[in-house]
Design an enzyme around this catalytic site. Structure first.
Site, PDB file in Angstrom:
ATOM      1  N   TRP A  42       2.225   3.011  -2.495  1.00  0.00           N
ATOM      2  CA  TRP A  42       1.855   3.957  -3.558  1.00  0.00           C
ATOM      3  C   TRP A  42       0.505   4.603  -3.218  1.00  0.00           C
ATOM      4  O   TRP A  42       0.331   5.804  -3.372  1.00  0.00           O
ATOM      5  CB  TRP A  42       1.768   3.246  -4.922  1.00  0.00           C
ATOM      6  CG  TRP A  42       3.098   2.949  -5.554  1.00  0.00           C
ATOM      7  CD1 TRP A  42       4.295   2.834  -4.912  1.00  0.00           C
ATOM      8  CD2 TRP A  42       3.369   2.738  -6.950  1.00  0.00           C
ATOM      9  NE1 TRP A  42       5.292   2.564  -5.833  1.00  0.00           N
ATOM     10  CE2 TRP A  42       4.754   2.500  -7.077  1.00  0.00           C
ATOM     11  CE3 TRP A  42       2.572   2.707  -8.092  1.00  0.00           C
ATOM     12  CZ2 TRP A  42       5.363   2.247  -8.325  1.00  0.00           C
ATOM     13  CZ3 TRP A  42       3.172   2.454  -9.327  1.00  0.00           C
ATOM     14  CH2 TRP A  42       4.547   2.234  -9.440  1.00  0.00           C
ATOM     15  N   ASP A  73      -7.785 -10.611  -8.272  1.00  0.00           N
ATOM     16  CA  ASP A  73      -6.832 -10.727  -9.372  1.00  0.00           C
ATOM     17  C   ASP A  73      -7.190  -9.682 -10.440  1.00  0.00           C
ATOM     18  O   ASP A  73      -8.319  -9.691 -10.943  1.00  0.00           O
ATOM     19  CB  ASP A  73      -6.968 -12.158  -9.926  1.00  0.00           C
ATOM     20  CG  ASP A  73      -5.971 -12.456 -11.032  1.00  0.00           C
ATOM     21  OD1 ASP A  73      -5.437 -11.514 -11.645  1.00  0.00           O
ATOM     22  OD2 ASP A  73      -5.740 -13.655 -11.279  1.00  0.00           O
ATOM     23  N   LYS A  80       4.894  -0.919 -14.291  1.00  0.00           N
ATOM     24  CA  LYS A  80       6.148  -1.678 -14.137  1.00  0.00           C
ATOM     25  C   LYS A  80       6.274  -2.741 -15.223  1.00  0.00           C
ATOM     26  O   LYS A  80       5.297  -3.437 -15.530  1.00  0.00           O
ATOM     27  CB  LYS A  80       6.150  -2.358 -12.763  1.00  0.00           C
ATOM     28  CG  LYS A  80       7.282  -3.345 -12.662  1.00  0.00           C
ATOM     29  CD  LYS A  80       7.859  -3.606 -11.341  1.00  0.00           C
ATOM     30  CE  LYS A  80       7.044  -3.992 -10.182  1.00  0.00           C
ATOM     31  NZ  LYS A  80       7.814  -3.698  -8.945  1.00  0.00           N
ATOM     32  N   ASP A 115       2.143  -1.280 -10.236  1.00  0.00           N
ATOM     33  CA  ASP A 115       3.419  -1.804  -9.735  1.00  0.00           C
ATOM     34  C   ASP A 115       3.285  -3.319  -9.601  1.00  0.00           C
ATOM     35  O   ASP A 115       4.102  -3.969  -8.944  1.00  0.00           O
ATOM     36  CB  ASP A 115       3.694  -1.160  -8.371  1.00  0.00           C
ATOM     37  CG  ASP A 115       5.151  -1.271  -7.939  1.00  0.00           C
ATOM     38  OD1 ASP A 115       6.022  -1.403  -8.819  1.00  0.00           O
ATOM     39  OD2 ASP A 115       5.415  -1.212  -6.719  1.00  0.00           O
ATOM     40  N   GLY A 155       0.758  -1.246   0.000  1.00  0.00           N
ATOM     41  CA  GLY A 155       0.000   0.000   0.000  1.00  0.00           C
ATOM     42  C   GLY A 155       0.790   1.297   0.000  1.00  0.00           C
ATOM     43  O   GLY A 155       0.214   2.366   0.222  1.00  0.00           O
ATOM     44  N   ASP A 184      -5.448  -5.694  -5.306  1.00  0.00           N
ATOM     45  CA  ASP A 184      -4.312  -6.609  -5.148  1.00  0.00           C
ATOM     46  C   ASP A 184      -4.841  -7.978  -4.720  1.00  0.00           C
ATOM     47  O   ASP A 184      -5.938  -8.089  -4.160  1.00  0.00           O
ATOM     48  CB  ASP A 184      -3.315  -6.094  -4.093  1.00  0.00           C
ATOM     49  CG  ASP A 184      -1.913  -6.692  -4.293  1.00  0.00           C
ATOM     50  OD1 ASP A 184      -1.006  -5.952  -4.716  1.00  0.00           O
ATOM     51  OD2 ASP A 184      -1.724  -7.913  -4.042  1.00  0.00           O
TER      52      ASP A 184
HETATM   53  C1  LIG Z   1       5.881  -4.814  -5.765  1.00  0.00           C
HETATM   54  S1  LIG Z   1       4.347  -5.207  -5.059  1.00  0.00           S
HETATM   55  C2  LIG Z   1       3.494  -3.653  -5.116  1.00  0.00           C
HETATM   56  C3  LIG Z   1       3.966  -2.662  -4.066  1.00  0.00           C
HETATM   57  C4  LIG Z   1       3.049  -1.474  -3.950  1.00  0.00           C
HETATM   58  N1  LIG Z   1       3.126  -0.623  -5.131  1.00  0.00           N
HETATM   59  C5  LIG Z   1       3.394  -0.648  -2.749  1.00  0.00           C
HETATM   60  O1  LIG Z   1       3.928   0.447  -2.948  1.00  0.00           O
HETATM   61  O2  LIG Z   1       3.104  -1.064  -1.631  1.00  0.00           O
HETATM   62  C6  LIG Z   1       3.570  -6.116  -6.332  1.00  0.00           C
HETATM   63  C7  LIG Z   1       2.144  -6.535  -6.010  1.00  0.00           C
HETATM   64  O3  LIG Z   1       1.531  -7.061  -7.191  1.00  0.00           O
HETATM   65  C8  LIG Z   1       0.515  -7.947  -6.737  1.00  0.00           C
HETATM   66  N2  LIG Z   1       0.018  -8.785  -7.818  1.00  0.00           N
HETATM   67  C9  LIG Z   1       0.723  -9.675  -8.582  1.00  0.00           C
HETATM   68  N3  LIG Z   1      -0.103 -10.275  -9.461  1.00  0.00           N
HETATM   69  C10 LIG Z   1      -1.344  -9.765  -9.261  1.00  0.00           C
HETATM   70  C11 LIG Z   1      -2.628  -9.978  -9.865  1.00  0.00           C
HETATM   71  N4  LIG Z   1      -2.783 -10.862 -10.863  1.00  0.00           N
HETATM   72  N5  LIG Z   1      -3.692  -9.282  -9.413  1.00  0.00           N
HETATM   73  C12 LIG Z   1      -3.541  -8.404  -8.386  1.00  0.00           C
HETATM   74  N6  LIG Z   1      -2.343  -8.137  -7.784  1.00  0.00           N
HETATM   75  C13 LIG Z   1      -1.268  -8.803  -8.212  1.00  0.00           C
HETATM   76  C14 LIG Z   1       1.223  -8.729  -5.650  1.00  0.00           C
HETATM   77  O4  LIG Z   1       0.281  -9.362  -4.812  1.00  0.00           O
HETATM   78  C15 LIG Z   1       2.050  -7.632  -4.955  1.00  0.00           C
HETATM   79  O5  LIG Z   1       1.384  -7.159  -3.822  1.00  0.00           O
END
Ligand SMILES: C[S@@+](CC[C@H](N)C(=O)[O-])C[C@H]1O[C@@H](n2cnc3c(N)ncnc32)[C@H](O)[C@@H]1O
Length: 207
Positions: free
Chosen positions: A59, A101, A163, A123, A57, A77
């Protein structure tokens, strides 16, 4: 947790400044460079942001701290947002969060129902397996999905920050960004780990 993570400058700074993840400094740098979050919005005319892959969280928290009630935030997420540092901000009526998802139809429907947006930021990243070609391919799907959200829900003049893992077939994504936006570029913030192959694509001013 690996040693380098314990000692990481950005993680320590995030802890000190009350953010659950070091990734906040990547967004901050992109905001400072590209002006992603404008000042001067209010509750009656909020700046609408979609945050994909939002957990834990940082961002979302950055956007809420910067714009306060002048922000309407939709976030999604697979995991829940961390409430460790949010001081109630994630519970506000200007926040919609869905645990799901982002590639699933029901998540997409719920997020689009809260649009249109002025900024789509993603991200989202797969849990990496250590196999670079598999990781890159899975990341590509998420980046393409973010672009799909931008196409479906971003208003004219709006921006995208997404990203991508370098090394895969990302040229097509940048090409599509350049078709949809006046400007499309790649940017690697200083807070990205040196050994990481992630970068960000920016789409500025949707046509
Ligand atoms: C690098 S983290 C994000 C960090 C976030 N921007 C922050 O600042 O706290 C990547 C996130 O992408 C989520 N993620 C990956 N695949 C996903 C999907 N298919 N649907 C939703 N979230 C997904 C992961 O659960 C993870 O929490």
């Amino acid at each position: 947790m690996a040693n380098y993570e314990k000692l990481d400058h950005w993680s320590l700074r995030a802890q000190k400044e009350g953010y659950p993840a070091r990734s906040v400094y990547k967004l901050k740098e992109m905001d400072e460079k590209f002006g992603l979050f404008p000042a001067g919005r209010n509750r009656s005319n909020p700046f609408r942001v979609l945050d994909l892959g939002a957990a834990p969280g940082s961002w979302s928290l950055y956007a809420l701290r910067k714009l306060g009630g002048g922000l309407f935030l939709s976030a999604a997420d697979l995991s829940p947002l961390s409430r460790q540092y949010d001081k109630g901000l994630f519970g506000g009526d200007n926040v919609f969060f869905i645990q799901g998802d982002i590639t699933a139809a029901e998540t997409r429907k719920a997020l689009l129902a809260h649009g249109p947006y002025a900024l789509v930021m993603s991200d989202a990243a797969p849990a990496t397996m250590g196999n670079r070609s598999v990781d890159t391919l899975r990341s590509l799907t998420l980046a393409e999905m973010a672009l799909d959200y931008a196409e479906a829900a971003l208003e004219k003049g709006g921006n995208l920050a997404v990203k991508v893992f370098q090394g895969g077939d990302t040229a097509d994504i940048l090409k599509r960004i350049r078709e949809l936006f006046k400007t499309g570029k790649s940017f690697k913030p200083a807070a990205c780990r040196r050994e990481s192959f992630e970068t960000y694509y920016l789409g500025l001013e949707r046509r």
